[in-house]
Scaffold this active site. Structure first.
Site, PDB file in Angstrom:
ATOM      1  CG  ASP A   1      -1.615   7.909   0.459  1.00 30.30           C
ATOM      2  OD1 ASP A   1      -1.146   9.034   0.641  1.00 30.30           O
ATOM      3  OD2 ASP A   1      -1.962   7.474  -0.655  1.00 30.30           O
TER       4      ASP A   1
ATOM      5  CG  ASP B   1      -1.639   1.176   1.526  1.00 28.59           C
ATOM      6  OD1 ASP B   1      -2.319   1.641   0.605  1.00 28.59           O
ATOM      7  OD2 ASP B   1      -1.557   1.711   2.650  1.00 28.59           O
TER       8      ASP B   1
ATOM      9  CG  ASP C   1      -2.523   2.861   6.218  1.00 29.77           C
ATOM     10  OD1 ASP C   1      -2.690   2.558   5.017  1.00 29.77           O
ATOM     11  OD2 ASP C   1      -2.892   3.940   6.711  1.00 29.77           O
TER      12      ASP C   1
HETATM   13  O1  LIG Z   1      -4.508   2.748  -0.637  1.00 25.74           O
HETATM   14  P1  LIG Z   1      -3.638   3.909  -0.261  1.00 25.74           P
HETATM   15  O2  LIG Z   1      -2.393   4.005  -1.079  1.00 25.74           O
HETATM   16  O3  LIG Z   1      -3.357   3.949   1.211  1.00 25.74           O
HETATM   17  O4  LIG Z   1      -4.514   5.198  -0.601  1.00 25.74           O
HETATM   18  C1  LIG Z   1      -5.670   5.473   0.167  1.00 25.74           C
HETATM   19  C2  LIG Z   1      -6.042   6.922   0.002  1.00 25.74           C
HETATM   20  O5  LIG Z   1      -4.897   7.671   0.391  1.00 25.74           O
HETATM   21  C3  LIG Z   1      -4.964   9.077   0.274  1.00 25.74           C
HETATM   22  O6  LIG Z   1      -5.738   9.576   1.343  1.00 25.74           O
HETATM   23  C4  LIG Z   1      -5.126   9.323   2.589  1.00 25.74           C
HETATM   24  O7  LIG Z   1      -3.843   9.944   2.612  1.00 25.74           O
HETATM   25  C5  LIG Z   1      -3.864  11.398   2.550  1.00 25.74           C
HETATM   26  C6  LIG Z   1      -2.443  11.878   2.495  1.00 25.74           C
HETATM   27  O8  LIG Z   1      -1.720  11.381   3.585  1.00 25.74           O
HETATM   28  C7  LIG Z   1      -4.618  11.932   3.767  1.00 25.74           C
HETATM   29  O9  LIG Z   1      -4.677  13.342   3.731  1.00 25.74           O
HETATM   30  C8  LIG Z   1      -6.024  11.341   3.782  1.00 25.74           C
HETATM   31  O10 LIG Z   1      -6.708  11.721   4.994  1.00 25.74           O
HETATM   32  C9  LIG Z   1      -5.985   9.811   3.728  1.00 25.74           C
HETATM   33  O11 LIG Z   1      -7.290   9.257   3.621  1.00 25.74           O
HETATM   34  C10 LIG Z   1      -5.461   9.503  -1.075  1.00 25.74           C
HETATM   35  O12 LIG Z   1      -5.720  10.880  -1.074  1.00 25.74           O
HETATM   36  C11 LIG Z   1      -6.662   8.726  -1.554  1.00 25.74           C
HETATM   37  O13 LIG Z   1      -6.915   9.022  -2.912  1.00 25.74           O
HETATM   38  C12 LIG Z   1      -6.365   7.241  -1.437  1.00 25.74           C
HETATM   39  O14 LIG Z   1      -7.459   6.459  -1.886  1.00 25.74           O
END
Ligand SMILES: O=P(O)(O)OC[C@H]1O[C@H](O[C@H]2O[C@H](CO)[C@@H](O)[C@H](O)[C@H]2O)[C@H](O)[C@@H](O)[C@@H]1O
Length: 258
Positions: free
Chosen positions: A28, A26, A205
């Site tokens: 983020d 993953d 995560d």
């Molecule tokens: O599957 P992932 O790679 O973990 O992506 C999931 C989402 O991540 C992002 O949002 C998350 O991270 C942001 C930056 O740290 C944070 O601001 C936000 O609150 C989190 O939910 C991304 O913006 C999404 O498009 C992804 O789906």
């Protein structure tokens, strides 16, 4: 490795040369620390090189499995390019070829994106991330607006019908095609070389990563949760920083173990 309870101190490993493993990572909250807004994420120096070295150790079997569009992952990790599933499995790129996810600008989703964007603009702190084939409504900067955001998204779903679903996450909800999941993405990679026949390891995560955990656990693989929160993953590391340290050691030749 710091372990969650329960779990042995060391899981069965495929050998110090990492033969036999396929890694699904993953982005983020796992490879990078969470940030206030999606565009604020910072990629640690050397992360791309570390992932490349680790990919070599795994015979090429390393893929990013993210809610981000693949194009955005590429921007963050440039000049390094990896196999990837984007948008929670809506898009897949394998060996440089996009297998799914091109085009398909759905008029219904465009309408929903416009409505949710207008809603977000009326509420400072909300943010609409339009990812083309999915949209994400974020409230990290305005947690008090979560209930209102959820209600708006629920109303939007009624306009879209059964081909769509809501994926919740950390301070976010996303509207995406119902067929997409990280489990499907993992299974698709494991049907292709060099992933085929390897023991899958999924590291994530968030709620969406639980689908990936489920898929690898069903196949006898390893699931590692980053950070706190309920999980089906038998193993846990406390933070992206701790995981990046582990990645570096794996890339340098340490056994892939938990
Ligand atoms: O599957 P992932 O790679 O973990 O992506 C999931 C989402 O991540 C992002 O949002 C998350 O991270 C942001 C930056 O740290 C944070 O601001 C936000 O609150 C989190 O939910 C991304 O913006 C999404 O498009 C992804 O789906």
């Amino acid at each position: 490795m710091t372990l969650s309870e329960p779990g042995p101190s060391r899981a069965p490993a495929g050998g110090p040369d990492a033969d036999g493993f396929a890694l699904f990572l993953d982005f983020d909250g796992t490879l990078v620390d969470l940030a206030p807004r999606p565009q604020d994420v910072v990629v640690a120096a050397g992360l791309g090189q570390t992932l490349e070295r680790l990919r070599d150790r795994c015979g090429g079997a390393l893929a990013l499995v993210s809610g981000r569009p693949i194009a955005v992952l590429d921007e963050f990790l440039a000049p390094h390019v990896f196999d990837a599933a984007g948008l929670h499995g809506v898009e897949t790129r394998h060996a440089g070829r996009l297998l799914a996810g091109a085009g398909a600008d759905d008029p219904g989703l465009r309408d929903v994106a416009e409505r949710l964007s207008a809603f977000a603009k009326r509420h400072p702190g909300l943010l609409l991330e339009d990812k083309g084939r999915s949209v994400a409504l974020h409230w990290r900067l305005a947690p008090e607006l979560e209930d209102e955001a959820v209600a708006q998204a629920g109303a939007a779903m009624e306009r879209l019908g059964p081909g769509w679903r809501i994926q919740t996450g950390k301070s976010v909800l996303e509207i995406l095609p119902a067929f997409a999941s990280k489990a499907g993405a993992v299974r698709a990679f494991l049907d292709m070389d060099p992933f085929r026949g390897r023991r899958p390891v999924f590291v994530g995560d968030d709620v969406t990563d639980e689908h990936g955990f489920q898929a690898v656990l069903e196949l006898g693989g390893l699931a590692i949760r980053i950070g706190d929160g309920p999980t089906i993953a038998p193993f846990r590391l406390p933070s992206p920083t701790a995981f990046r340290e582990r990645l570096t050691r794996w890339a340098e030749g340490a056994p892939i173990e938990v």
